[in-house]
Design a protein around this motif. Structure first.
Motif, PDB file in Angstrom:
ATOM      1  N   TYR A 202       0.843  -1.205   0.000  1.00 28.68           N
ATOM      2  CA  TYR A 202       0.000   0.000   0.000  1.00 28.68           C
ATOM      3  C   TYR A 202       0.880   1.258   0.000  1.00 28.68           C
ATOM      4  N   THR A 206       1.059   4.327  -2.753  1.00 27.91           N
ATOM      5  CA  THR A 206       0.465   5.632  -2.416  1.00 27.91           C
ATOM      6  C   THR A 206       1.449   6.611  -1.799  1.00 27.91           C
ATOM      7  N   VAL A 231      -6.446   1.831  -2.661  1.00 29.94           N
ATOM      8  CA  VAL A 231      -5.329   2.572  -3.267  1.00 29.94           C
ATOM      9  C   VAL A 231      -5.781   3.308  -4.521  1.00 29.94           C
ATOM     10  N   ASP A 233      -8.397   5.039  -4.797  1.00 27.39           N
ATOM     11  CA  ASP A 233      -8.911   6.348  -4.414  1.00 27.39           C
ATOM     12  C   ASP A 233      -7.794   7.391  -4.477  1.00 27.39           C
ATOM     13  N   TYR A 234      -6.565   6.918  -4.262  1.00 29.86           N
ATOM     14  CA  TYR A 234      -5.412   7.816  -4.328  1.00 29.86           C
ATOM     15  C   TYR A 234      -4.922   7.969  -5.768  1.00 29.86           C
ATOM     16  N   ASP A 235      -4.871   6.839  -6.475  1.00 23.81           N
ATOM     17  CA  ASP A 235      -4.387   6.849  -7.863  1.00 23.81           C
ATOM     18  C   ASP A 235      -5.291   5.943  -8.696  1.00 23.81           C
ATOM     19  N   GLU A 243      -4.727  -3.525  -6.919  1.00 26.47           N
ATOM     20  CA  GLU A 243      -5.385  -3.095  -5.686  1.00 26.47           C
ATOM     21  C   GLU A 243      -5.941  -4.291  -4.931  1.00 26.47           C
TER      22      GLU A 243
END
Length: 674
Positions: A202, A206, A231, A233-235, A243
């Motif tokens: 993770y 991120t 993950v 949601d971040y990228d 993911e």
């Protein structure tokens, strides 16, 4: 803090500190025996009297020595010096994964997979030996300059057989990577390591950890209450399959995680494949994430206490009867669970017995240093240990065939039947002699002396090899020698053969030429005057007689030109010759006609008289080229006349002259110098 230059156990010379931890300090050192750089991990001074810390420190060495994997930092030696516990391990030149992520983020997905694959391979090897790391985090993962990954710090790793019934009374490992079951105070399993691996993955994707908090307790609670943020949601560019690896590895329920590290490796290896582009999102069950539980305290022996459960409320008789009626149809089930409970108790008792049995079967590694391999094997066998890998290397301290060190080292407590690796001496370190001919002696001598050899030089002339270069060596190229016991003689060219120069005084030019041709010299001639050496003979030579010169050298010879004539000078002297009129000569002429017989007429004629006046001058001169007895010049003058008389005379002589007028000397000087 250890000082630079200090040699631990007389062998590992400290270079500089390279890291500090909560339990130990790490130093870069030079192994003086095996001539390599190593990392020396030394238990902190303030913890050396804490038996639990010392035991944990030794456990790290014991756990890691059982592992042999390219992605796990190797342990070379373990020992104790002046109550100082130390571990000698492989030195990995690079950085840790935490710093690597900060420096290189965002990391390409394929590179993330490559790094993670190496980490998984190392953990899989540890799990195969029933060793759980329990403290997996980027700070314990090293990345060398070539990008290779190595896991270190097995300080809290414990074999499953040693943890079946015991736990420490504190949360171990970094809380950011702690599995939910560890946060609750339960025993760590292999799937606990898998959870930590998921958190590491993770962070690589991120650049941050999933849970932050004001305290370790608040973060620990989030691990077993809150879902790991996706993950993507971040990228959003991260593939769903990649993911899913994070989500499955970090499932709250250990049973929903990968069953083993190998399964996670297989899933990760295809996570970037186009064939999994439309894979659905993995959704783990929420379990009891919303329920807050108290982490149970542990007693001094490490057994989880059961008296922290909430007490049951008392029931009245009616409730008891109702309960009995309800439970009557389930007598078989109750009896079944009774047997299950009995089985669990028996297993617990067996586990306790096994733990004590293992403790009782521990043995201490004997000191086999400087024993022959045969004697060391016998000593280990006598202590119920086995000989593992045999590594051979040179040693200036230990004789050939004798043990340099053992791994684990002397005094270490290991399980009965464990293997002990031995490093055996092949004798003193040897140096291979090279071909040094035609090389400068000064360069070769410096090199060999640095290696420990004794160098002797002798000279020999050579017509083909320049002075200072090596002609021959006493030890052939390719031969291996022990430097400290070896003397090598190098024959050095002194250049062409030397000649003792003969005395050439009074030699003729031809005689000198014949001599130099005969001995192989060359000559340069010059000439000079000599009042003592006859013309054509040698006056001097350079170098002088008796001098030693090399064949082919040139000498200078001076030949005599005989005595040197005195120096002469030339000048003119002005002389004014006076005119004497009284001495002048006259000349007259008269003419008459004949008288005729005629008496009546008479005629006569008379001519005029003419007179010429002169002085006759005769000059005599004497110098280097004229003699006073010979007439230098004659002339006539009619008035005062100035003449220039030229003189050439030697420096130590004088000229003279005489001037006569009409035969009479009128002027003279017998000492004319200028």
């Amino acid at each position: 803090m250890m000082e630079t230059g200090y040699a631990v156990n007389g062998r590992y010379q400290i270079i500089r500190p390279i890291g500090e931890g909560g339990m130990a300090n790490v130093y870069l050192a030079q192994d003086l025996i095996l001539d390599r750089q190593v990392a020396v991990k030394v238990l902190r001074l303030d913890l050396r009297n804490d038996p639990n810390t010392v035991r944990r420190f030794k456990r790290e060495a014991l756990a890691t020595t059982e592992l042999n994997h390219p992605n796990i930092v190797s342990i070379y030696d373990v020992g104790e010096e002046n109550s100082m516990q130390y571990i000698v391990m492989e030195y990995v030149k690079g950085t840790d994964l935490k710093k690597y992520i900060v420096k290189h983020f965002p990391i390409p997905y394929q590179r993330v997979v490559d790094i993670m694959t190496q980490i998984l391979s190392a953990v899989e090897n540890a799990h195969a030996h029933d060793i759980i790391h329990r403290d997996l985090k980027p700070q314990n993962i090293l990345v060398d300059e070539a990008g290779n990954v190595k896991i270190s710090d097995f300080g809290i790793a414990i074999a499953l057989s040693e943890t079946a019934m015991t736990q420490t009374n504190t949360l171990l490992g970094s809380v950011h990577y702690l599995s939910p079951e560890q946060a609750r105070g339960s025993m760590a399993t292999k799937r606990s390591d898998i959870y930590s691996l998921g958190i590491i993955l993770y962070e690589m994707l991120t650049g941050m950890v999933p849970f932050e908090g004001e305290s370790a307790v608040s973060i620990a609670i989030k691990h077993f209450q809150d879902a790991v943020p996706p993950v993507r949601d971040y990228d959003p560019r991260i593939p769903q399959a990649l993911e899913n690896v994070v989500l499955k590895a970090t499932a709250k329920d250990p049973d929903e995680r990968y069953s083993d590290v190998g399964q996670m490796t297989t899933d990760l290896s295809t996570s970037l494949s186009a064939s999994r582009a439309h894979e659905p999102k993995f959704v783990p069950s929420q379990g009891d994430m919303g329920e807050t539980k108290v982490i149970p305290a542990l007693d001094p022996e490490g057994i989880t206490r059961q008296n922290d459960a909430p007490e049951a409320k008392p029931k009245d008789e009616t409730e008891v009867k109702d309960d009995q009626k309800k439970k009557q149809p389930h007598k078989k089930s109750k009896r079944k669970w009774w047997f299950v409970g009995l089985g669990v108790v028996l297993l617990v008792m067996l586990g306790v017995f096994a733990a004590y049995a293992m403790q009782g079967s521990e043995v201490t590694v004997p000191d086999v240093t400087d024993m022959t391999q045969e004697n060391a094997t016998a000593a280990l066998t006598a202590d119920k240990l086995k000989v593992g890998k045999i590594q051979k290397t040179t040693s200036n301290k230990y004789s050939k065939g004798h043990v340099i060190l053992s791994t684990p080292g002397k005094g270490m407590h290991v399980k009965s039947g464990s293997t002990v690796d031995l490093t055996i001496s092949t004798g003193r370190k040897k140096y291979e002699i090279e071909d040094y001919t035609d090389k400068p002696f000064t360069d070769v001598s410096t090199l060999l002396k640095q290696k420990g050899l004794t160098v002797v030089r002798k000279y020999q002339s050579s017509r083909s090899v320049a002075s200072g270069l090596i002609l021959d060596q006493s030890i052939a190229a390719g031969e291996k020698v022990v430097p400290s016991k070896t003397t090598i003689t190098l024959t050095v060219s002194s250049g062409k053969p030397s000649i003792t120069l003969r005395n050439l005084s009074n030699y003729t030019k031809q005689a000198v030429q014949d001599y130099v041709d005969d001995v192989g010299l060359t000559v340069t001639f010059s000439e000079d005057y000599s009042n003592t050496i006859d013309e054509g003979l040698v006056i001097s030579q350079s170098p002088g007689s008796g001098a030693s010169i090399q064949e082919g050298a040139n000498i200078n010879v001076v030949l005599s030109k005989g005595k040197k004539a005195p120096a002469t000078k030339s000048f003119t002297k002005s002389i004014t010759i006076p005119f004497d009129n009284s001495l002048a000569t006259s000349q007259s002429s008269t003419s008459s006609s004949s008288e005729s017989g005629d008496s009546s007429s008479t005629s006569s004629s008379s001519s005029s008289t003419s007179t010429a006046t002169t002085n006759k001058i005769t000059i005599y001169l004497e110098d280097s080229t004229h003699s006073i007895t010979s007439v230098y010049k004659e002339m006539t003058i009619t008035a005062d006349t100035t003449v220039e008389l030229p003189f050439t005379i030697k420096a130590d002589q004088a000229g003279r002259f005489r001037i006569l007028r009409n035969g009479q000397e009128i002027l003279s000087d017998d000492h004319v110098t200028n």
